[in-house]
Design an enzyme around this catalytic site. Structure first.
Site, mmCIF file in Angstrom:
data_model
loop_
_atom_site.group_PDB
_atom_site.id
_atom_site.type_symbol
_atom_site.label_atom_id
_atom_site.label_comp_id
_atom_site.label_asym_id
_atom_site.label_seq_id
_atom_site.Cartn_x
_atom_site.Cartn_y
_atom_site.Cartn_z
ATOM 1 N N HIS A 67 27.109 50.401 -68.541
ATOM 2 C CA HIS A 67 27.661 49.072 -68.266
ATOM 3 C C HIS A 67 29.010 48.949 -68.975
ATOM 4 O O HIS A 67 29.203 49.488 -70.067
ATOM 5 C CB HIS A 67 26.691 47.991 -68.757
ATOM 6 C CG HIS A 67 27.080 46.617 -68.317
ATOM 7 N ND1 HIS A 67 28.043 45.894 -68.966
ATOM 8 C CD2 HIS A 67 26.664 45.861 -67.280
ATOM 9 C CE1 HIS A 67 28.202 44.735 -68.345
ATOM 10 N NE2 HIS A 67 27.373 44.687 -67.313
ATOM 11 N N ASN B 194 20.918 41.292 -64.830
ATOM 12 C CA ASN B 194 21.199 41.792 -66.176
ATOM 13 C C ASN B 194 21.274 40.594 -67.109
ATOM 14 O O ASN B 194 22.255 39.864 -67.092
ATOM 15 C CB ASN B 194 22.531 42.566 -66.152
ATOM 16 C CG ASN B 194 22.970 42.991 -67.542
ATOM 17 O OD1 ASN B 194 22.184 42.941 -68.488
ATOM 18 N ND2 ASN B 194 24.220 43.422 -67.659
ATOM 19 N N SER C 289 30.643 38.525 -61.418
ATOM 20 C CA SER C 289 30.706 37.103 -61.050
ATOM 21 C C SER C 289 30.057 36.794 -59.697
ATOM 22 O O SER C 289 30.527 35.915 -58.967
ATOM 23 C CB SER C 289 32.157 36.601 -61.095
ATOM 24 O OG SER C 289 32.660 36.707 -62.413
ATOM 25 N N GLU D 261 31.292 47.737 -60.721
ATOM 26 C CA GLU D 261 31.545 46.489 -61.435
ATOM 27 C C GLU D 261 32.974 46.497 -61.976
ATOM 28 O O GLU D 261 33.221 47.036 -63.077
ATOM 29 C CB GLU D 261 30.559 46.341 -62.594
ATOM 30 C CG GLU D 261 29.113 46.292 -62.147
ATOM 31 C CD GLU D 261 28.266 45.514 -63.133
ATOM 32 O OE1 GLU D 261 27.592 44.576 -62.697
ATOM 33 O OE2 GLU D 261 28.307 45.815 -64.338
ATOM 34 N N LYS E 262 21.521 40.577 -70.236
ATOM 35 C CA LYS E 262 22.354 40.855 -71.421
ATOM 36 C C LYS E 262 21.636 40.381 -72.696
ATOM 37 O O LYS E 262 20.405 40.392 -72.740
ATOM 38 C CB LYS E 262 23.731 40.211 -71.277
ATOM 39 C CG LYS E 262 24.390 40.533 -69.940
ATOM 40 C CD LYS E 262 25.856 40.230 -69.919
ATOM 41 C CE LYS E 262 26.370 40.329 -68.504
ATOM 42 N NZ LYS E 262 27.816 40.372 -68.420
ATOM 43 N N GLU F 96 30.306 46.693 -70.672
ATOM 44 C CA GLU F 96 30.269 46.160 -72.039
ATOM 45 C C GLU F 96 29.908 47.259 -73.038
ATOM 46 O O GLU F 96 30.381 47.265 -74.166
ATOM 47 C CB GLU F 96 29.301 44.963 -72.108
ATOM 48 C CG GLU F 96 29.926 43.747 -71.436
ATOM 49 C CD GLU F 96 28.949 42.796 -70.787
ATOM 50 O OE1 GLU F 96 27.742 42.848 -71.066
ATOM 51 O OE2 GLU F 96 29.418 41.974 -69.968
ATOM 52 N N GLY G 29 31.757 38.464 -65.811
ATOM 53 C CA GLY G 29 31.685 37.300 -66.697
ATOM 54 C C GLY G 29 32.946 36.447 -66.690
ATOM 55 O O GLY G 29 33.124 35.595 -67.558
HETATM 56 C C1 PEP Z 1 27.000 42.213 -65.304
HETATM 57 O O1 PEP Z 1 26.727 41.947 -66.458
HETATM 58 O O2 PEP Z 1 26.664 43.302 -64.850
HETATM 59 C C2 PEP Z 1 27.724 41.221 -64.521
HETATM 60 C C3 PEP Z 1 28.107 41.555 -63.331
HETATM 61 O O3 PEP Z 1 27.950 39.976 -65.100
HETATM 62 P P1 PEP Z 1 28.420 38.631 -64.348
HETATM 63 O O4 PEP Z 1 27.592 38.529 -63.091
HETATM 64 O O5 PEP Z 1 28.120 37.547 -65.318
HETATM 65 O O6 PEP Z 1 29.868 38.796 -64.037
#
Ligand code: PEP
Length: 253
Positions: A95, A9, A213, A167, A11, A97, A173
């Site tokens: 997601h 992803n 992460s 997630e 983003k 976000e 993040g």
């Molecule tokens: C994501 O955006 O779905 C995500 C898991 O981000 P990160 O790996 O940066 O934590």
């Protein structure tokens, strides 16, 4: 047997040239990873450029969002058919976000999931609890509610095609990754929810990715868990070497 799946992803990152270069670097080396599915999800304005850089190879193209309506006066939105037209196979939906920054609800996510499936896309439907919900012992309840509402009304044949991403919001993040045991526990709960609503056979076919992460250093252990079928990778998917090293971890299962 579930085929491992690693999706990146991107983003709201990169410019057009950087997106094409990253996609090209991943595509060139994806042949070494024939036992899993790989996908990248660039910003929608770069889908066509990235699709060209992937040029019909094994790396799938995915979007980060879409709107549930087919067409019409919906300024700024993009339909499932438009994503298909650009060569997308996947779309990330719900997601955290989008849920927590942009206020997307389970009901909106559900409409998008249904529209994506109807258009032939594979939704990567995200669920995950906030830190305060985990600390209050509410993880199971939150995941159940998001599963029930975001994935409501799918007949067997459609549920089979869905990819779920667990997630935990506190891990996205932040550099704070769930332990393999924490991930496995929620993934198993999700599989039990699928089994209870459909049947065990179907539950065994649905891929459940972990996201939050993930990097090369922690991927193999997470991916070795029985119900962790892959990863949705944010920050670490912006570097070809790191992303491919995560994918290599999945292959070792
Ligand atoms: C994501 O955006 O779905 C995500 C898991 O981000 P990160 O790996 O940066 O934590």
């Amino acid at each position: 047997m579930r085929r491992p799946f690693i999706a990146g992803n991107w983003k709201m990152n990169l410019n057009r040239r950087e997106a094409a270069t990253l996609a090209g670097s991943i595509a060139r080396r994806a042949g070494e990873l024939a036992h899993l599915d790989l996908a990248v999800c660039p910003p929608s304005v770069y889908l066509e450029t990235v699709g060209a850089a992937l040029s019909g190879g094994p790396v799938g193209l995915g979007a980060q969002n879409m709107y549930h309506e087919a067409a019409g006066a919906f300024t700024g939105e993009i339909s499932a058919a438009m994503l298909v037209d650009l060569g997308c196979r996947y779309v990330i939906l719900g997601h955290s976000e989008r849920r927590h920054i942009l206020g997307e609800t389970d009901e909106q996510v559900n409409r998008k999931v249904l529209a994506a499936l109807a258009a032939g896309l594979t939704p990567i439907a995200c669920v995950g609890e906030l830190l305060e919900e985990r600390e209050a012992g509410q993880t199971g309840e939150v995941i159940r509610r998001q599963f029930d509402r975001s994935l409501a009304g799918l007949p067997d044949e459609q549920m089979r095609r869905v990819v779920i991403a667990y997630e935990p919001v506190w891990a996205i993040g932040t550099g704070k990754v769930a332990t393999p045991q924490q991930a496995q526990e929620v993934h198993l709960d999700l599989r039990k929810l699928i089994s209870a609503r459909y049947n065990q056979g179907l539950a065994q076919t649905v891929r459940i990715l972990y996201g939050g992460s993930v990097k090369a250093a922690n991927a193999a252990e997470l991916l070795s868990q029985a119900d962790v079928d892959g990863a949705l990778v944010g920050g670490a998917s912006l570097k070809a070497d790191e992303f491919l090293a995560i994918a290599a971890g999945a292959q070792r299962n």
